[in-house]
Motif scaffolding. Structure first.
Motif, PDB file in Angstrom:
ATOM      1  N   PHE A 189      10.550  16.340  -3.993  1.00  0.00           N
ATOM      2  CA  PHE A 189      10.713  14.924  -4.307  1.00  0.00           C
ATOM      3  C   PHE A 189       9.576  14.109  -3.711  1.00  0.00           C
ATOM      4  CE2 PHE A 189      12.358  10.640  -3.352  1.00  0.00           C
ATOM      5  CZ  PHE A 189      12.666  10.223  -4.637  1.00  0.00           C
ATOM      6  N   ASP A 190       9.154  14.463  -2.513  1.00  0.00           N
ATOM      7  CA  ASP A 190       8.021  13.763  -1.893  1.00  0.00           C
ATOM      8  C   ASP A 190       6.753  13.949  -2.710  1.00  0.00           C
ATOM      9  OD1 ASP A 190       9.396  12.797   0.474  1.00  0.00           O
ATOM     10  OD2 ASP A 190       9.482  14.898   1.080  1.00  0.00           O
ATOM     11  N   VAL A 191       6.607  15.110  -3.317  1.00  0.00           N
ATOM     12  CA  VAL A 191       5.437  15.336  -4.173  1.00  0.00           C
ATOM     13  C   VAL A 191       5.411  14.314  -5.306  1.00  0.00           C
ATOM     14  CG1 VAL A 191       4.358  16.959  -5.787  1.00  0.00           C
ATOM     15  CG2 VAL A 191       5.261  17.777  -3.599  1.00  0.00           C
ATOM     16  N   SER A 192       6.580  13.969  -5.836  1.00  0.00           N
ATOM     17  CA  SER A 192       6.630  12.980  -6.919  1.00  0.00           C
ATOM     18  C   SER A 192       6.239  11.598  -6.429  1.00  0.00           C
ATOM     19  CB  SER A 192       8.038  12.943  -7.532  1.00  0.00           C
ATOM     20  OG  SER A 192       8.975  12.329  -6.645  1.00  0.00           O
ATOM     21  N   LEU A 193       6.359  11.328  -5.129  1.00  0.00           N
ATOM     22  CA  LEU A 193       5.955  10.033  -4.578  1.00  0.00           C
ATOM     23  C   LEU A 193       4.465   9.979  -4.260  1.00  0.00           C
ATOM     24  CD1 LEU A 193       8.876   9.309  -2.056  1.00  0.00           C
ATOM     25  CD2 LEU A 193       8.751   8.790  -4.490  1.00  0.00           C
ATOM     26  N   ALA A 194       3.835  11.142  -4.168  1.00  0.00           N
ATOM     27  CA  ALA A 194       2.408  11.208  -3.810  1.00  0.00           C
ATOM     28  C   ALA A 194       1.567  11.045  -5.056  1.00  0.00           C
ATOM     29  CB  ALA A 194       2.108  12.535  -3.111  1.00  0.00           C
ATOM     30  N   VAL A 195       1.564   9.844  -5.606  1.00  0.00           N
ATOM     31  CA  VAL A 195       0.851   9.614  -6.865  1.00  0.00           C
ATOM     32  C   VAL A 195      -0.646   9.508  -6.582  1.00  0.00           C
ATOM     33  CG1 VAL A 195       2.843   8.443  -7.805  1.00  0.00           C
ATOM     34  CG2 VAL A 195       1.072   7.097  -6.739  1.00  0.00           C
ATOM     35  N   PRO A 196      -1.489  10.123  -7.424  1.00  0.00           N
ATOM     36  CA  PRO A 196      -2.933  10.047  -7.226  1.00  0.00           C
ATOM     37  C   PRO A 196      -3.420   8.594  -7.200  1.00  0.00           C
ATOM     38  CG  PRO A 196      -2.384  11.712  -8.863  1.00  0.00           C
ATOM     39  CD  PRO A 196      -1.124  10.943  -8.577  1.00  0.00           C
ATOM     40  N   PRO A 197      -4.386   8.284  -6.348  1.00  0.00           N
ATOM     41  CA  PRO A 197      -5.190   9.204  -5.536  1.00  0.00           C
ATOM     42  C   PRO A 197      -4.584   9.551  -4.181  1.00  0.00           C
ATOM     43  CG  PRO A 197      -6.036   6.989  -5.298  1.00  0.00           C
ATOM     44  CD  PRO A 197      -4.896   6.903  -6.280  1.00  0.00           C
ATOM     45  N   TYR A 198      -3.314   9.196  -3.942  1.00  0.00           N
ATOM     46  CA  TYR A 198      -2.688   9.505  -2.661  1.00  0.00           C
ATOM     47  C   TYR A 198      -2.222  10.953  -2.634  1.00  0.00           C
ATOM     48  CZ  TYR A 198      -2.656   4.428  -2.271  1.00  0.00           C
ATOM     49  OH  TYR A 198      -3.032   3.105  -2.226  1.00  0.00           O
ATOM     50  N   GLY A 199      -2.112  11.502  -1.426  1.00  0.00           N
ATOM     51  CA  GLY A 199      -1.670  12.873  -1.252  1.00  0.00           C
ATOM     52  C   GLY A 199      -0.332  12.944  -0.548  1.00  0.00           C
ATOM     53  N   ILE A 200       0.187  14.155  -0.407  1.00  0.00           N
ATOM     54  CA  ILE A 200       1.502  14.351   0.184  1.00  0.00           C
ATOM     55  C   ILE A 200       1.541  13.853   1.630  1.00  0.00           C
ATOM     56  CG2 ILE A 200       0.993  16.698   0.943  1.00  0.00           C
ATOM     57  CD1 ILE A 200       4.352  15.441  -0.432  1.00  0.00           C
ATOM     58  N   ASP A 201       0.407  13.906   2.327  1.00  0.00           N
ATOM     59  CA  ASP A 201       0.375  13.449   3.715  1.00  0.00           C
ATOM     60  C   ASP A 201       0.526  11.941   3.830  1.00  0.00           C
ATOM     61  OD1 ASP A 201       0.047  16.044   4.572  1.00  0.00           O
ATOM     62  OD2 ASP A 201      -2.141  15.908   4.707  1.00  0.00           O
ATOM     63  N   ASP A 202       0.343  11.231   2.725  1.00  0.00           N
ATOM     64  CA  ASP A 202       0.489   9.772   2.743  1.00  0.00           C
ATOM     65  C   ASP A 202       1.933   9.331   2.562  1.00  0.00           C
ATOM     66  OD1 ASP A 202      -2.351   9.200   2.947  1.00  0.00           O
ATOM     67  OD2 ASP A 202      -2.512   9.826   0.841  1.00  0.00           O
ATOM     68  N   VAL A 203       2.815  10.248   2.155  1.00  0.00           N
ATOM     69  CA  VAL A 203       4.234   9.925   1.952  1.00  0.00           C
ATOM     70  C   VAL A 203       4.931   9.906   3.307  1.00  0.00           C
ATOM     71  CG1 VAL A 203       6.379  10.659   0.864  1.00  0.00           C
ATOM     72  CG2 VAL A 203       4.203  10.980  -0.323  1.00  0.00           C
ATOM     73  N   THR A 204       5.791   8.922   3.519  1.00  0.00           N
ATOM     74  CA  THR A 204       6.533   8.842   4.767  1.00  0.00           C
ATOM     75  C   THR A 204       7.960   9.338   4.572  1.00  0.00           C
ATOM     76  OG1 THR A 204       7.333   6.580   4.393  1.00  0.00           O
ATOM     77  CG2 THR A 204       5.155   6.822   5.392  1.00  0.00           C
ATOM     78  N   GLY A 205       8.714   9.424   5.666  1.00  0.00           N
ATOM     79  CA  GLY A 205      10.101   9.886   5.597  1.00  0.00           C
ATOM     80  C   GLY A 205      11.083   8.827   6.060  1.00  0.00           C
ATOM     81  N   ARG A 206      10.762   7.562   5.812  1.00  0.00           N
ATOM     82  CA  ARG A 206      11.614   6.481   6.312  1.00  0.00           C
ATOM     83  C   ARG A 206      13.009   6.498   5.681  1.00  0.00           C
ATOM     84  NH1 ARG A 206       6.660   3.807   5.123  1.00  0.00           N
ATOM     85  NH2 ARG A 206       5.440   3.347   6.999  1.00  0.00           N
ATOM     86  N   PHE A 207      13.064   6.776   4.366  1.00  0.00           N
ATOM     87  CA  PHE A 207      14.379   6.793   3.706  1.00  0.00           C
ATOM     88  C   PHE A 207      15.279   7.838   4.355  1.00  0.00           C
ATOM     89  CE2 PHE A 207      17.280   8.673   0.637  1.00  0.00           C
ATOM     90  CZ  PHE A 207      17.976   7.561   0.183  1.00  0.00           C
TER      91      PHE A 207
END
Length: 794
Positions: free
Chosen positions: A123-141
């Motif tokens: 699911f986090d991969v779906s939030l990592a929309v280009p040009p952002y990567g998976i490392d830019d996704v946070t886990g706040r939710f």
């Protein structure tokens, strides 16, 4: 230990007619084994009473995939297991909670709770929309979700291997609770009865589970008489869809043709299940059914048609198709009406009788927009309206702690500030502020009001959207605040700025997540460089309903333009080349965005199945690269519409076409031959015919509509046109509609005559010629003007 805990949780749930949650946190395999143990300890060898949502397969009970878990809609289970390891989807959590019956268990199999917020999954991969990567996704939710699991009643947490010797350890045990009322209160004080003088069969009321539900079914009886409307409102789990289904079956048994619509066929599953059961119970043995159920079912898998004895039926159509009222139904029932656009709901008001069932709070959609925006239209219609509110839960007790937990964890009850707290707010009092996720997490009131406005602004807001707001690296939120209350909010998405390799793959057909406008311009409109400039798209913008039409939305957009439109990078270090927006086009919204400086570059060829509207995409430049992007796509839009309006866009509402063309910034060169000008002048001032040069008339119509001006138009924030005054070469509204329908869309003159209210086709065609007279004045060459003089003299 796990079996004992599960049995105790089940007993506590059954005693209070509530639900309980078990969390098995740690290793995935151990968690699934623990879930099996819990199932065996509580429901034994009854696999039909358990379901699991997981990316894995091969379980011995019902399986669903976590992407949406829509298969759980309309179902109830004693135990539902959600495997949160490989792909935790917030929407699936909502579906799972809703599928657990009173006295049942929700089992969550999760990573270690302390580590879960930092764990990245599909699911986090779906939030990592280009040009952002998976490392830019946070886990706040997920961090917030873990906090709710550790603080809400009705939840037990087992740390798998968390003991000092590697054994399982109970981290939290809040399962046993005193019921809020007496046993009689918990088990429901009121028993449904058959009302006196009811017209529905007794079996309809026997199928009701609460007195609330029976009142709703009683209200539906009015639909047998034309010009009656029923509105049923409830929170989730109150049985409104079941009541609608019982009524649909009863009406069909009486011979009525009942048309059911909902955001999707799965959303109508409960309506059809209840209608089917009632029709089966009321079938005449002398009737030979198509199968042993007494009903017919389409071969598509999902039930779309139920035939009743005596000629009645219940059928499903998508909202866009249902709005056409095909085959003249006797009754229309709209389930989850809050998830449909107000414009589409208005089109359904041509039905003889109609019912609207709507969720007040829930992931199906917010009832706020329905209650405020549509209710006033319904009350002003020809219908006699009856309202019913359902408060008693059907499947669990009123004070079920898991309902309260899910509402908080997923913000299912998010709502804007109360009307009284903002009613006196003025635009000049508002303060513009960012809403970074850290601020939202630190202030539940701020989060609830901001998300509540976003829910109210859109007919479909889901738990996934809350996760995106808190964790997606491409999303930003901005708000206007008055005295600490959120009065307007905008959700913005970073798009574009993609490298050449990504742009090439997109051009060759690969979908790139989270880049709606660049993807459209690249893959559909064939511009390989469109994803290079960096855009900021308005995903949603909402103003508090108590402050509509007071200028807050325009003020908020102006602040966004000022913040991100400068060539100084914003707080996130990214420059903005253009602003964009995509939405279901209505004349009002086209006018709003045009006044805000946005210009049309695309109008979809098909209607959205849920909203029933064609989508418009508009751009506003914020730099040289954005200006070049806008210019070339405005030109392309102009050229496409010249021919497309008589093809894919032939049935688009004329006022939508007018608004879309008026908001196009392209110039329209007029290059008619002398012969074509003679034809136009002849039709305008003399005995000439439109059919002699249709291409010339089309070019002039396109130019007139693109360059048309609104005399009452106020200057929009940050770049909209200044107020203008009309002149003698302007067309009125009916003349513009005439140009759209007859000239650009090529509709038959008979239908144009009827639609625009002309007394005859001859009058309609004469009006068409008259409409071109000012266009000759505006665009005509010297030779054309001289030709005109032959007919009007000096």
């Amino acid at each position: 230990m796990i079996a004992t805990l599960a049995r105790r949780a089940k007993r506590a749930a059954e005693a209070a007619n509530e639900r309980r949650v078990l969390v098995f946190a740690g290793d995935r395999d151990r968690g699934i084994d623990a879930a099996y143990t819990a199932i065996e300890a509580t429901i034994g060898n009854r696999p039909d009473e358990a379901s699991i949502v997981s990316t894995r397969e091969g379980f011995r009970f019902e399986e669903h995939r976590p992407r949406s878990a829509d298969g759980l809609l309309g179902r109830t289970r004693e135990v539902v297991v959600l495997d949160c390891h490989e792909q935790f989807v917030p929407n699936a959590l909502g579906r799972c909670v809703g599928a657990v019956d009173g006295g049942g268990l929700l089992v969550l199999v999760t990573p270690d709770l302390d580590a879960w917020p930092e764990t990245r999954d599909r699911f986090d991969v779906s939030l990592a929309v280009p040009p952002y990567g998976i490392d830019d996704v946070t886990g706040r939710f997920r961090g917030r979700l873990v906090d709710t699991l550790r603080t809400h009643p009705g939840i037990a947490i087992v740390s798998l291997g968390g003991g000092t010797d590697g054994t399982d350890a109970i981290e939290r045990d809040e399962l046993s609770m005193e019921p809020a009322g007496s046993t009689e209160t918990v088990s429901r004080a009121q028993t449904p009865t058959v009302p006196p003088d009811s017209t529905f069969p007794d079996t309809a009321y026997a199928a009701c589970l609460t007195a609330d539900q029976a009142r709703a079914v009683r209200a539906f009886e009015a639909l047998a008489t034309p010009e009656h409307a029923v509105v049923v409102e409830a929170d989730r789990g109150r049985g409104k869809s079941s009541a609608a289904g019982i009524a649909a079956g009863a009406l069909a048994l009486a011979g009525a043709d009942v048309l059911v619509t909902a955001p999707g066929i799965d959303s109508a599953a409960e309506v059809f299940a209840r209608a089917r059961k009632l029709i089966d119970d009321g079938s005449d043995d002398s009737v030979e059914p198509d199968d042993d159920t007494g009903t017919t079912e389409s071969a598509t898998g999902a039930t779309r048609l139920l035939d009743a004895p005596g000629g009645g039926r219940v059928r499903y159509l998508s909202p866009a198709e249902a709005a056409k009222l095909p085959d003249d139904p006797d009754v229309v029932i709209v389930d989850e009406a809050a998830a449909l656009s107000v414009r589409l709901l208005e089109r359904l008001l041509d039905a003889p009788s109609i019912a609207f069932s709507t969720t007040v709070h829930g992931y199906e959609g917010s009832g706020r927009g329905f209650a405020i925006r549509f209710r006033e239209r319904l009350l002003a219609s020809r219908f006699s309206v009856r309202d019913v509110r359902l408060d008693e839960p059907i499947r669990y007790a009123r004070d079920d702690p898991i309902e309260a937990w899910a509402s908080r964890a997923l913000l299912l009850d998010a709502r804007p500030a109360v009307d009284a707290s903002v009613a006196d707010a003025r635009v000049t009092d508002a303060t513009y502020r960012p809403l970074p996720p850290a601020d939202l997490l630190a202030d539940e009131t701020l989060l609830g009001e901001a998300f509540g406005l976003l829910v109210a602004a859109h007919y479909r807001t889901e738990p996934n959207d809350l996760a995106r707001l808190l964790d997606a690296p491409n999303l930003l939120a901005r708000a206007l605040v008055v005295d600490g209350r959120v009065v307007a909010v905008a959700l913005l998405a970073r798009e574009g700025g993609l490298d050449a390799a990504t742009r090439r793959r997109m051009y060759e057909g690969e979908r790139v997540r989270g880049n709606m406008v660049p993807d459209l311009l690249t893959s559909q409109l064939r511009d390989e460089t469109a994803a290079e400039p960096r855009g900021l798209r308005t995903v949603r913008i909402a103003t508090h309903d108590a402050l509509r039409d007071e200028g807050f939305g325009s003020r908020l957009l102006a602040e966004v333009h000022a913040e991100f439109g400068s060539r100084t990078p914003a707080d996130d270090g990214v420059e903005t080349d253009y602003f964009s927006v995509g939405y279901g086009a209505t004349p009002r919204l086209l006018r709003f965005w045009r006044r805000a400086g946005y210009r049309t570059v695309h109008l979809s060829t098909s209607r959205n199945d849920t909203s029933g509207e064609h989508s418009a995409v508009m751009l506003r430049s914020a730099g040289e690269a954005g200006a070049h992007l806008l210019d070339r796509h405005a030109d392309s839009f102009r050229d496409r519409e010249r021919d497309g309006l008589s093809d894919a866009h032939r049935e688009v509402d004329a006022d939508v076409v007018r608004g879309a063309l008026r908001a196009c910034s392209a110039s329209v060169p007029i290059d008619l031959t002398a012969a074509e000008w003679r034809s136009v002048v002849g039709a305008s001032f003399g005995p000439g015919m439109y059919d002699s040069a249709p291409g010339a008339f089309r070019d002039l119509a396109l130019a007139a509509l693109i360059e048309s001006e609104e005399g009452d138009e106020a200057g929009g924030p940050g770049g909209a046109d200044d107020p203008v005054e009309t002149d003698d070469t302007s067309l009125d509204d009916r003349e513009e509609r005439l140009l759209v329908q007859k000239v650009l869309q090529g509709r038959p003159v008979e239908s144009v005559t009827d639609d625009l209210g002309f007394v005859s086709t001859a009058t309609c065609m004469r009006a068409l010629g008259d409409a071109y007279a000012p266009l000759v004045e505006r665009y005509g060459t010297a030779a054309a003007l001289a030709e005109r003089e032959r007919f009007i003299g000096e």
